[in-house]
Design a protein around this motif. Structure first.
Motif, PDB file in Angstrom:
ATOM      1  N   ASN A 163       0.805  -1.213   0.000  1.00 53.99           N
ATOM      2  CA  ASN A 163       0.000   0.000   0.000  1.00 53.99           C
ATOM      3  C   ASN A 163       0.844   1.271   0.000  1.00 53.99           C
ATOM      4  O   ASN A 163       0.300   2.367  -0.107  1.00 53.99           O
ATOM      5  CB  ASN A 163      -0.928   0.022   1.227  1.00 53.99           C
ATOM      6  CG  ASN A 163      -1.965  -1.076   1.156  1.00 53.99           C
ATOM      7  OD1 ASN A 163      -2.447  -1.412   0.071  1.00 53.99           O
ATOM      8  ND2 ASN A 163      -2.304  -1.656   2.305  1.00 53.99           N
ATOM      9  N   SER A 164       2.154   1.122   0.158  1.00 54.01           N
ATOM     10  CA  SER A 164       3.037   2.290   0.154  1.00 54.01           C
ATOM     11  C   SER A 164       3.249   2.764  -1.281  1.00 54.01           C
ATOM     12  O   SER A 164       2.872   2.112  -2.257  1.00 54.01           O
ATOM     13  CB  SER A 164       4.381   1.929   0.790  1.00 54.01           C
ATOM     14  OG  SER A 164       5.040   0.939  -0.009  1.00 54.01           O
ATOM     15  N   ARG A 165       3.924   3.895  -1.432  1.00 56.05           N
ATOM     16  CA  ARG A 165       4.152   4.468  -2.758  1.00 56.05           C
ATOM     17  C   ARG A 165       4.944   3.511  -3.655  1.00 56.05           C
ATOM     18  O   ARG A 165       4.568   3.274  -4.805  1.00 56.05           O
ATOM     19  CB  ARG A 165       4.897   5.792  -2.604  1.00 56.05           C
ATOM     20  CG  ARG A 165       5.086   6.573  -3.913  1.00 56.05           C
ATOM     21  CD  ARG A 165       5.522   7.996  -3.605  1.00 56.05           C
ATOM     22  NE  ARG A 165       5.631   8.807  -4.817  1.00 56.05           N
ATOM     23  CZ  ARG A 165       6.782   9.125  -5.412  1.00 56.05           C
ATOM     24  NH1 ARG A 165       7.919   8.702  -4.879  1.00 56.05           N
ATOM     25  NH2 ARG A 165       6.782   9.862  -6.511  1.00 56.05           N
ATOM     26  N   PHE A 166       6.014   2.966  -3.127  1.00 57.44           N
ATOM     27  CA  PHE A 166       6.806   2.044  -3.936  1.00 57.44           C
ATOM     28  C   PHE A 166       6.268   0.617  -3.862  1.00 57.44           C
ATOM     29  O   PHE A 166       6.506  -0.193  -4.758  1.00 57.44           O
ATOM     30  CB  PHE A 166       8.270   2.086  -3.488  1.00 57.44           C
ATOM     31  CG  PHE A 166       8.895   3.450  -3.681  1.00 57.44           C
ATOM     32  CD1 PHE A 166       8.932   4.046  -4.931  1.00 57.44           C
ATOM     33  CD2 PHE A 166       9.422   4.143  -2.598  1.00 57.44           C
ATOM     34  CE1 PHE A 166       9.495   5.306  -5.107  1.00 57.44           C
ATOM     35  CE2 PHE A 166       9.987   5.406  -2.768  1.00 57.44           C
ATOM     36  CZ  PHE A 166      10.016   5.991  -4.022  1.00 57.44           C
ATOM     37  N   GLY A 167       5.523   0.334  -2.809  1.00 59.76           N
ATOM     38  CA  GLY A 167       4.888  -0.978  -2.717  1.00 59.76           C
ATOM     39  C   GLY A 167       3.890  -1.182  -3.843  1.00 59.76           C
ATOM     40  O   GLY A 167       3.729  -2.296  -4.359  1.00 59.76           O
ATOM     41  N   ARG A 168       3.183  -0.119  -4.233  1.00 58.89           N
ATOM     42  CA  ARG A 168       2.225  -0.233  -5.335  1.00 58.89           C
ATOM     43  C   ARG A 168       2.939  -0.555  -6.656  1.00 58.89           C
ATOM     44  O   ARG A 168       2.393  -1.257  -7.511  1.00 58.89           O
ATOM     45  CB  ARG A 168       1.432   1.070  -5.451  1.00 58.89           C
ATOM     46  CG  ARG A 168       0.415   1.273  -4.323  1.00 58.89           C
ATOM     47  CD  ARG A 168      -0.553   2.396  -4.628  1.00 58.89           C
ATOM     48  NE  ARG A 168       0.123   3.708  -4.627  1.00 58.89           N
ATOM     49  CZ  ARG A 168       0.277   4.450  -3.533  1.00 58.89           C
ATOM     50  NH1 ARG A 168      -0.187   4.031  -2.357  1.00 58.89           N
ATOM     51  NH2 ARG A 168       0.874   5.635  -3.607  1.00 58.89           N
ATOM     52  N   VAL A 169       4.147  -0.035  -6.807  1.00 63.55           N
ATOM     53  CA  VAL A 169       4.925  -0.364  -8.009  1.00 63.55           C
ATOM     54  C   VAL A 169       5.270  -1.849  -8.010  1.00 63.55           C
ATOM     55  O   VAL A 169       5.066  -2.545  -9.020  1.00 63.55           O
ATOM     56  CB  VAL A 169       6.214   0.483  -8.065  1.00 63.55           C
ATOM     57  CG1 VAL A 169       7.077   0.071  -9.264  1.00 63.55           C
ATOM     58  CG2 VAL A 169       5.889   1.971  -8.125  1.00 63.55           C
ATOM     59  N   ARG A 170       5.775  -2.349  -6.885  1.00 61.69           N
ATOM     60  CA  ARG A 170       6.135  -3.766  -6.802  1.00 61.69           C
ATOM     61  C   ARG A 170       4.914  -4.646  -7.061  1.00 61.69           C
ATOM     62  O   ARG A 170       5.005  -5.633  -7.806  1.00 61.69           O
ATOM     63  CB  ARG A 170       6.717  -4.089  -5.414  1.00 61.69           C
ATOM     64  CG  ARG A 170       7.990  -3.333  -5.071  1.00 61.69           C
ATOM     65  CD  ARG A 170       8.695  -3.995  -3.878  1.00 61.69           C
ATOM     66  NE  ARG A 170       7.815  -4.177  -2.739  1.00 61.69           N
ATOM     67  CZ  ARG A 170       7.647  -3.307  -1.748  1.00 61.69           C
ATOM     68  NH1 ARG A 170       8.303  -2.151  -1.785  1.00 61.69           N
ATOM     69  NH2 ARG A 170       6.844  -3.567  -0.740  1.00 61.69           N
TER      70      ARG A 170
END
Length: 528
Positions: A163-170
């Motif tokens: 749910n984090s900014r870079f977590g959404r990318v992953r």
């Protein structure tokens, strides 16, 4: 012209000009690029392939060597930007089914199957090069290193949740590819992104500057046609997709593209044997290849010295001398050919000559390269009266090693017309360091010439030359051939595959075709 067709043509031009920017570096001996390919490599990453010399390759943002790059060029006719979500959208790369990220994953598998190790372990990168920039507010912009274009994995994995900014990318990339976290971790290490904002005209201008530096023909800016754009596709149609240094230089030479490099000098090479790791074609403007006339270092046909090799050498060097006021020569060649080269570009030819001399690597020697040093060794002279009633003189020039004993044994056995031996050795003794530089070599050549003329005492005797010396010295001595009179060169069986002795090679100036009883027509000991 329909917009789609125009876009395709501009895309091809963009790809071609990026190819030339990298391929031109193959002509720069200091460049780390060792191979460049066009339309070769894993599907969708076959626009351009760059292979680097492991000793001179670039490093990524972690300091890890980048040994190979597979580049996909993406040209847009309008300005724009992209983000991480576009990499999972096939439409972003004008595809219908497979996205950029899927194609990168496929390419990684292809390279992995080559058996050279996983791409992330052997420094292989899959790079998207586009004239679109990364969207300023997109997470991908913060992930890409401004140094190498690679993804900073520590930033991508700086948070644990999806749910984090870079977590959404992953999460988006992982689910799109249907892979696990550890596979994504390996994949992103191989990805890189490049932004090239230059217009096609600006790319052409930058190519003009690079071509000037490496010695490729420049196309005036006022000419609309830029033949380099089409040439690489012509090569592609002929099946020529991949170029190393020598192959690229040869291809450019065949097209008439090679010129004198700006702030550099065209190098003309002559070879009669081949070095395993330093081929002349890799850095010379033009090469006279005489290797086929020899079996290893042994001439195949004795008469070739006179009938074939010397005429070819004279034509090659005469053409070079007409083109260049100051020549640079690389002579990977027999002693005989080094002397002959000097006799062709003699001291009155009006040309200054630099020579690539293999001394602890490759050095440039010229007659004016250093100030004279009184500490340099000179010649110690020894004269032996062998047959006072015979006219000829045999000269032993042993700079790198002493040849006097071998010369005398050969003369006593095979040259009854030789009456006097002239032996010239460095005052410090023969050795690989006996000649300091080009000026020293030229000075020694002058000294040797004076010694021979003194020994001849104004006579017209034939001078038999037995030389063990750097080719630069032998070239400078050849430049003084007229002062020496008629000379005959000899080659020694250094490798021990013949009779471990000398045999005649070339007589200068060229005599009429030799008769059967001429010593120069004897069977060559330089043959196996």
């Amino acid at each position: 012209m329909a917009p789609a067709v125009a876009a395709r043509r501009e895309g091809d031009t963009f790809q071609a000009r990026i190819f030339w920017l990298h391929a031109a570096r193959l002509l720069d001996p200091e460049s780390g690029v060792s191979r460049v390919g066009f339309e070769t490599g894993p599907k969708s990453f076959d626009d351009i392939r760059i292979v680097y010399d492991p000793a001179r390759c670039p490093n990524d943002h972690y300091g890890k060597p980048v040994l190979r790059e597979h580049i996909q060029c993406k040209w847009h006719v309008t300005q724009g930007s992209y983000g991480y979500a576009d990499l999972v959208d096939p439409a972003f790369i004008n595809a219908s089914t497979r996205s950029f990220l899927q194609r990168a994953h496929d390419a990684r598998r292809v390279v992995d199957s080559e058996g050279i190790g996983a791409p992330e372990d052997v420094g292989i990168r899959f790079k998207l090069l586009s004239n679109w920039m990364l969207e300023r507010t997109d997470p991908l912009r913060d992930l890409v290193s401004q140094r190498s274009g690679g993804i900073r994995r520590e930033t991508l994995y700086s948070s644990r949740t999806d749910n984090s900014r870079f977590g959404r990318v992953r999460k988006a990339w992982r689910e799109h590819l249907k892979i696990k976290e550890d596979e994504l971790w390996c994949l992103v290490q191989t990805l890189a992104f490049g932004y090239d904002p230059r217009s096609l005209d600006e790319l052409r201008g930058d190519l003009d500057e690079r071509f000037a530096r490496v010695g490729l023909r420049r196309i005036p800016a006022n000419e609309n046609a830029f033949p380099y754009d089409d040439l690489v596709f012509q090569w592609l149609a002929q099946g020529r997709r991949d170029f190393d240094r020598a192959g690229f230089r040869e291809a450019c030479a065949r097209e008439g593209l090679l010129r004198l490099a700006q702030n550099g000098r065209s190098v003309y090479g002559v070879k009669s044997f081949e070095h395993d790791f330093d081929r002349l074609e890799e850095h010379c403007h033009a090469v006279l290849d005489l290797v086929p006339a020899f079996d290893a270092r042994y001439i195949r046909q004795d008469d070739d010295w006179r009938s074939t090799l010397y005429p070819r050498l004279k034509t090659f060097l005469s053409d070079a001398a007409r083109a260049e006021p100051r020549l640079r020569l690389a002579l990977d060649a027999h002693t005989t050919l080094a002397f002959a080269a000097g006799s062709i570009i003699h001291v009155k030819a009006g040309r200054e000559v630099e020579l690539e001399q293999r001394v602890a690597g490759r050095q440039i020697w010229a007659a004016d390269d250093q100030a004279p040093d009184p500490a340099w060794p000179t010649f110690a002279t020894e004269t032996v009266e062998l047959r006072p009633d015979q006219p000829d003189i045999a000269v032993a020039l042993g700079l790198t090693h002493d040849v006097a004993a071998d010369m005398r044994a050969y003369v006593e056995a095979s040259l009854p017309q030789v009456g006097r031996l002239l032996i010239l050795r460095p005052t410090t003794g023969p050795g690989s360091q006996s000649v300091a530089c080009g000026r020293h070599a030229a000075g020694l050549a002058d000294a040797a010439t004076d010694a021979v003329r003194t020994a001849k005492a104004g006579g017209s005797a034939l001078v038999h030359l037995f030389i063990a010396a750097p080719n630069a010295f032998t070239f400078f001595l050849g430049q003084r051939r007229t002062a020496l009179g008629t000379v005959r060169l000899y080659e020694f069986d250094f490798d021990g595959h013949g009779n471990r002795s000398y045999m005649p090679a070339l007589t200068l100036p060229l005599p009429p075709a030799p008769s059967a009883d001429d010593p120069a027509s004897a069977s060559s000991a330089m043959r196996r």
